[in-house]
Design an enzyme around this catalytic site. Structure first.
Site, PDB file in Angstrom:
ATOM      1  N   LYS A 149       2.731   4.739  18.477  1.00  0.00           N
ATOM      2  CA  LYS A 149       2.825   6.121  17.995  1.00  0.00           C
ATOM      3  C   LYS A 149       2.998   7.093  19.165  1.00  0.00           C
ATOM      4  O   LYS A 149       3.813   8.020  19.104  1.00  0.00           O
ATOM      5  CB  LYS A 149       1.564   6.469  17.190  1.00  0.00           C
ATOM      6  CG  LYS A 149       1.390   5.575  15.969  1.00  0.00           C
ATOM      7  CD  LYS A 149       0.006   5.710  15.364  1.00  0.00           C
ATOM      8  CE  LYS A 149      -0.208   4.725  14.233  1.00  0.00           C
ATOM      9  NZ  LYS A 149      -1.588   4.647  13.754  1.00  0.00           N
ATOM     10  N   GLY A 169      -3.609   4.961   4.845  1.00  0.00           N
ATOM     11  CA  GLY A 169      -3.982   4.867   3.437  1.00  0.00           C
ATOM     12  C   GLY A 169      -2.818   5.219   2.530  1.00  0.00           C
ATOM     13  O   GLY A 169      -1.863   5.876   2.942  1.00  0.00           O
ATOM     14  N   THR A 220       0.831  -1.208   0.000  1.00  0.00           N
ATOM     15  CA  THR A 220       0.000   0.000   0.000  1.00  0.00           C
ATOM     16  C   THR A 220       0.864   1.257   0.000  1.00  0.00           C
ATOM     17  O   THR A 220       0.701   2.147  -0.845  1.00  0.00           O
ATOM     18  CB  THR A 220      -0.915  -0.003   1.254  1.00  0.00           C
ATOM     19  OG1 THR A 220      -1.647  -1.218   1.265  1.00  0.00           O
ATOM     20  CG2 THR A 220      -1.867   1.178   1.253  1.00  0.00           C
ATOM     21  N   VAL A 221       1.782   1.344   0.947  1.00  0.00           N
ATOM     22  CA  VAL A 221       2.569   2.571   1.096  1.00  0.00           C
ATOM     23  C   VAL A 221       3.622   2.679  -0.011  1.00  0.00           C
ATOM     24  O   VAL A 221       3.742   3.713  -0.677  1.00  0.00           O
ATOM     25  CB  VAL A 221       3.231   2.626   2.493  1.00  0.00           C
ATOM     26  CG1 VAL A 221       3.990   3.947   2.646  1.00  0.00           C
ATOM     27  CG2 VAL A 221       2.197   2.477   3.599  1.00  0.00           C
ATOM     28  N   ILE A 225      -0.710  13.302   8.787  1.00  0.00           N
ATOM     29  CA  ILE A 225      -0.626  14.544   9.577  1.00  0.00           C
ATOM     30  C   ILE A 225       0.844  14.841   9.897  1.00  0.00           C
ATOM     31  O   ILE A 225       1.534  13.990  10.435  1.00  0.00           O
ATOM     32  CB  ILE A 225      -1.409  14.396  10.907  1.00  0.00           C
ATOM     33  CG1 ILE A 225      -2.861  14.023  10.649  1.00  0.00           C
ATOM     34  CG2 ILE A 225      -1.308  15.681  11.719  1.00  0.00           C
ATOM     35  CD1 ILE A 225      -3.654  13.742  11.921  1.00  0.00           C
ATOM     36  N   GLU A 233      -7.899  -5.051  10.048  1.00  0.00           N
ATOM     37  CA  GLU A 233      -7.223  -6.275   9.603  1.00  0.00           C
ATOM     38  C   GLU A 233      -8.068  -7.490   9.994  1.00  0.00           C
ATOM     39  O   GLU A 233      -8.903  -7.412  10.902  1.00  0.00           O
ATOM     40  CB  GLU A 233      -5.863  -6.410  10.306  1.00  0.00           C
ATOM     41  CG  GLU A 233      -4.928  -5.247  10.098  1.00  0.00           C
ATOM     42  CD  GLU A 233      -4.303  -5.227   8.712  1.00  0.00           C
ATOM     43  OE1 GLU A 233      -4.222  -6.295   8.080  1.00  0.00           O
ATOM     44  OE2 GLU A 233      -3.938  -4.134   8.261  1.00  0.00           O
ATOM     45  N   GLU A 292       7.878  10.441   9.738  1.00  0.00           N
ATOM     46  CA  GLU A 292       6.597  11.170   9.819  1.00  0.00           C
ATOM     47  C   GLU A 292       5.398  10.247   9.588  1.00  0.00           C
ATOM     48  O   GLU A 292       4.368  10.356  10.258  1.00  0.00           O
ATOM     49  CB  GLU A 292       6.593  12.298   8.785  1.00  0.00           C
ATOM     50  CG  GLU A 292       5.406  13.215   8.872  1.00  0.00           C
ATOM     51  CD  GLU A 292       5.404  14.034  10.154  1.00  0.00           C
ATOM     52  OE1 GLU A 292       4.636  13.649  11.050  1.00  0.00           O
ATOM     53  OE2 GLU A 292       6.142  15.030  10.256  1.00  0.00           O
TER      54      GLU A 292
HETATM   55  N1  LIG Z   1      -1.023   1.110   5.081  1.00  0.00           N
HETATM   56  C1  LIG Z   1      -1.082   2.233   5.777  1.00  0.00           C
HETATM   57  O1  LIG Z   1      -2.029   3.005   5.653  1.00  0.00           O
HETATM   58  C2  LIG Z   1       0.046   2.596   6.701  1.00  0.00           C
HETATM   59  C3  LIG Z   1      -0.034   3.814   7.408  1.00  0.00           C
HETATM   60  C4  LIG Z   1       1.019   4.186   8.245  1.00  0.00           C
HETATM   61  C5  LIG Z   1       2.088   3.337   8.389  1.00  0.00           C
HETATM   62  N2  LIG Z   1       2.128   2.143   7.709  1.00  0.00           N
HETATM   63  C6  LIG Z   1       3.296   1.281   7.884  1.00  0.00           C
HETATM   64  O2  LIG Z   1       3.934   1.142   6.621  1.00  0.00           O
HETATM   65  C7  LIG Z   1       4.540  -0.145   6.519  1.00  0.00           C
HETATM   66  C8  LIG Z   1       4.033  -0.840   5.273  1.00  0.00           C
HETATM   67  O3  LIG Z   1       2.638  -0.935   5.321  1.00  0.00           O
HETATM   68  P1  LIG Z   1       1.774  -1.398   4.051  1.00  0.00           P
HETATM   69  O4  LIG Z   1       0.360  -1.187   4.448  1.00  0.00           O
HETATM   70  O5  LIG Z   1       2.282  -0.789   2.826  1.00  0.00           O
HETATM   71  O6  LIG Z   1       2.080  -2.966   4.047  1.00  0.00           O
HETATM   72  P2  LIG Z   1       1.780  -4.010   2.851  1.00  0.00           P
HETATM   73  O7  LIG Z   1       0.749  -3.477   1.943  1.00  0.00           O
HETATM   74  O8  LIG Z   1       1.549  -5.318   3.524  1.00  0.00           O
HETATM   75  O9  LIG Z   1       3.159  -4.065   2.053  1.00  0.00           O
HETATM   76  C9  LIG Z   1       4.311  -4.647   2.583  1.00  0.00           C
HETATM   77  C10 LIG Z   1       5.324  -4.742   1.464  1.00  0.00           C
HETATM   78  O10 LIG Z   1       6.543  -5.232   2.015  1.00  0.00           O
HETATM   79  C11 LIG Z   1       6.998  -6.309   1.211  1.00  0.00           C
HETATM   80  N3  LIG Z   1       7.749  -7.241   2.047  1.00  0.00           N
HETATM   81  C12 LIG Z   1       7.305  -7.878   3.157  1.00  0.00           C
HETATM   82  N4  LIG Z   1       8.287  -8.679   3.626  1.00  0.00           N
HETATM   83  C13 LIG Z   1       9.337  -8.541   2.787  1.00  0.00           C
HETATM   84  C14 LIG Z   1      10.629  -9.107   2.721  1.00  0.00           C
HETATM   85  N5  LIG Z   1      11.020 -10.005   3.626  1.00  0.00           N
HETATM   86  N6  LIG Z   1      11.442  -8.733   1.723  1.00  0.00           N
HETATM   87  C15 LIG Z   1      11.062  -7.822   0.802  1.00  0.00           C
HETATM   88  N7  LIG Z   1       9.839  -7.261   0.800  1.00  0.00           N
HETATM   89  C16 LIG Z   1       8.995  -7.608   1.788  1.00  0.00           C
HETATM   90  C17 LIG Z   1       5.767  -6.944   0.613  1.00  0.00           C
HETATM   91  O11 LIG Z   1       6.112  -7.622  -0.585  1.00  0.00           O
HETATM   92  P3  LIG Z   1       5.005  -8.347  -1.505  1.00  0.00           P
HETATM   93  O12 LIG Z   1       4.138  -7.231  -2.044  1.00  0.00           O
HETATM   94  O13 LIG Z   1       5.792  -8.972  -2.601  1.00  0.00           O
HETATM   95  O14 LIG Z   1       4.290  -9.302  -0.632  1.00  0.00           O
HETATM   96  C18 LIG Z   1       4.902  -5.703   0.366  1.00  0.00           C
HETATM   97  O15 LIG Z   1       5.212  -5.147  -0.900  1.00  0.00           O
HETATM   98  C19 LIG Z   1       4.227  -0.844   7.859  1.00  0.00           C
HETATM   99  O16 LIG Z   1       5.285  -0.639   8.750  1.00  0.00           O
HETATM  100  C20 LIG Z   1       2.982  -0.115   8.326  1.00  0.00           C
HETATM  101  O17 LIG Z   1       2.828  -0.171   9.750  1.00  0.00           O
HETATM  102  C21 LIG Z   1       1.127   1.769   6.881  1.00  0.00           C
END
Ligand SMILES: NC(=O)c1ccc[n+]([C@@H]2O[C@H](COP(=O)([O-])OP(=O)(O)OC[C@H]3O[C@@H](n4cnc5c(N)ncnc54)[C@H](OP(=O)(O)O)[C@@H]3O)[C@@H](O)[C@H]2O)c1
Length: 428
Positions: A207, A304, A14-15, A138, A192, A131
């Protein structure tokens, strides 16, 4: 400085996907604003062949995020894989050890390893920015480290988990029970499949621990955050609170007391007509009290693709412009280890009792509260059925210790049919 800033992205979910889209859409704008090109050179994720809806063909691919962090053609690593240890930690540490800046959205990792990573970054003379890890889009870390840098911070308070705020506001607005709203939230993608980290208050507590460090100059101390999730908030409490002019929020509060740092993440009542009381849906809000500025309020989307990419790129742009500030707003070596406040701050409380409907019970309860110095501000008895008499009390400001002693005595009464509920009322 016209050399491009070369970035690598570890994680393309997502990010990470949002960051790629932003750089591809706004490359020209970023270059104009930073005074130098900001370019992606390399990427990593688990599955190379997954269709991510963006063209990744121009970027070098690494299967291993640690190898990504070592590449010579990378100045800055964005870690957006998640997980407090494992590949995320290894990737960040490798980047810092190799003199590369790091931007991450990973609150769980920083809540556990923030101090060590900050020291590592500062010793290497590189930036570590986060951030996106706190309250999504925010710019609250920036507000604290820069905008409010001249203030002593008196209190930080906020709603920092959109999932919980969505559930509580839906319960309040529709009268649906917790379990039903949680199920809807999962279907809508707001929660989730395993919601424990969100509804249990852990994500928001990560946080709060980071913001406390910036606000009070203390080492990140997640273990000392008192955490209570929203699982036990009932519809009755939400309705009773509303009758009395309050809304229930999962509220994080941090302040420095004479005996140490108070950090709490728990359901609290706030006035319904206050900015926090009005906050609905998945939005986040952080309220900061500073000694010179007074109160400032920050509101926006807490998660998001777009909001999180926006926060990540804000950090990237600072680094592109050459701005490197200490990770927690002052050099990490000078951050102090604070004791956790044992007493906490005094507050008014919402209390709900289930009592046997018999003469004298109310007088006994009031006299127990009085004996412990807990004085009653307002009281409401809800329609009793001849056997039980639900009673709601709002107290005047009291210490939690005095209240706990009184509640223990009341619980032990034969006429007490269920454990009393006590929710703190936070002043704004
Ligand atoms: N989503 C939000 O709104 C949000 C908001 C604030 C903070 N965050 C933080 O941002 C981070 C990412 O969140 P997300 O929602 O983007 O997660 P996500 O959608 O689950 O994406 C995780 C990504 O990391 C990759 N990944 C996981 N393990 C890996 C490994 N061992 N080697 C290489 N790549 C690996 C996955 O690869 P694949 O795609 O190939 O599986 C995927 O592309 C987290 O720390 C989360 O707490 C997220």
């Amino acid at each position: 400085m016209t050399q491009p800033l070369r970035i690598a992205i570890a994680g393309l979910g997502t990010v990470g996907g949002g960051i790629v889209k932003m750089v591809q859409k706004h490359g020209h704008l970023l270059e104009k604003r930073a005074g130098r090109p900001v370019v992606i050179t390399a990427i990593s994720a688990r599955s190379r062949n997954k269709d991510r809806g963006v063209d990744l063909s121009a970027y070098a691919w690494e299967d291993d995020p640690v190898a990504l962090a070592r590449r010579d053609d990378v100045d800055l690593v964005i870690e957006v894989m998640g997980g407090e240890d494992g590949p995320a930690k290894a990737c960040v540490e490798t980047a810092l050890q190799n003199g590369k800046h790091v931007v991450t959205a990973n609150k769980a990792m920083l809540a556990m390893h923030g101090q060590a990573m900050a020291e590592m970054a500062e010793n290497a003379g590189v930036a570590l920015r986060y951030e996106a890890a706190v309250a999504g889009g925010i710019p609250i870390v920036k507000a604290l480290t820069e905008g409010l840098a001249g203030n002593g911070i008196l209190r930080i308070m906020g709603v920092m988990n959109g999932t919980c705020n969505y559930i509580l506001t839906e319960m309040e607005n529709t009268g649906a029970a917790y379990g039903d709203v949680l199920k809807d939230a999962q279907e809508l993608g707001y929660a989730e499949a395993d919601p424990t980290v969100d509804v249990g208050g852990i994500d928001a507590a990560h946080k709060l621990a980071l913001l406390s460090s910036v606000a009070f100059g203390t080492k990140v101390d997640f273990a000392s955050v008192q955490i209570e999730g929203i699982e036990r908030v009932t519809l009755d409490d939400i309705k009773n609170a509303r009758d009395m002019g309050y809304s229930i929020k999962l509220l994080g509060v941090a302040r420095m007391n004479p005996d140490g740092l108070e950090q709490r993440m728990q359901p609290c009542l706030v006035p319904s007509n206050s900015p926090l009381g009005q906050l609905s849906g998945v939005s986040n809000m952080v309220v900061v009290d500073g000694d010179f500025i007074g109160q400032t309020v920050y509101q926006g989307p807490g998660a998001g693709e777009g909001p999180t990419a926006s926060a990540i790129m804000a950090d990237v742009m600072d680094i592109a412009r050459g701005l490197i500030i200490p990770v927690f707003g002052q050099p990490a070596a000078g951050l102090v280890k604070s004791d956790a406040s044992g007493t906490g701050s005094d507050a008014a409380y919402y209390l709900r009792f289930s009592l046997q409907d018999q003469a004298g019970v109310l007088a006994t309860l009031a006299s127990i509260l009085g004996n412990y110095g807990v004085s009653i501000n307002r009281m409401h008895q809800y329609g009793h059925d001849g056997k039980t008499a639900p009673l709601v009390i709002v107290t005047h400001t009291t210490s939690r210790a005095a209240l706990d002693n009184a509640l223990a005595k009341i619980s032990a009464l034969a006429a007490s049919l269920a454990a009393p509920v006590a929710l703190r009322i936070e002043t704004i």
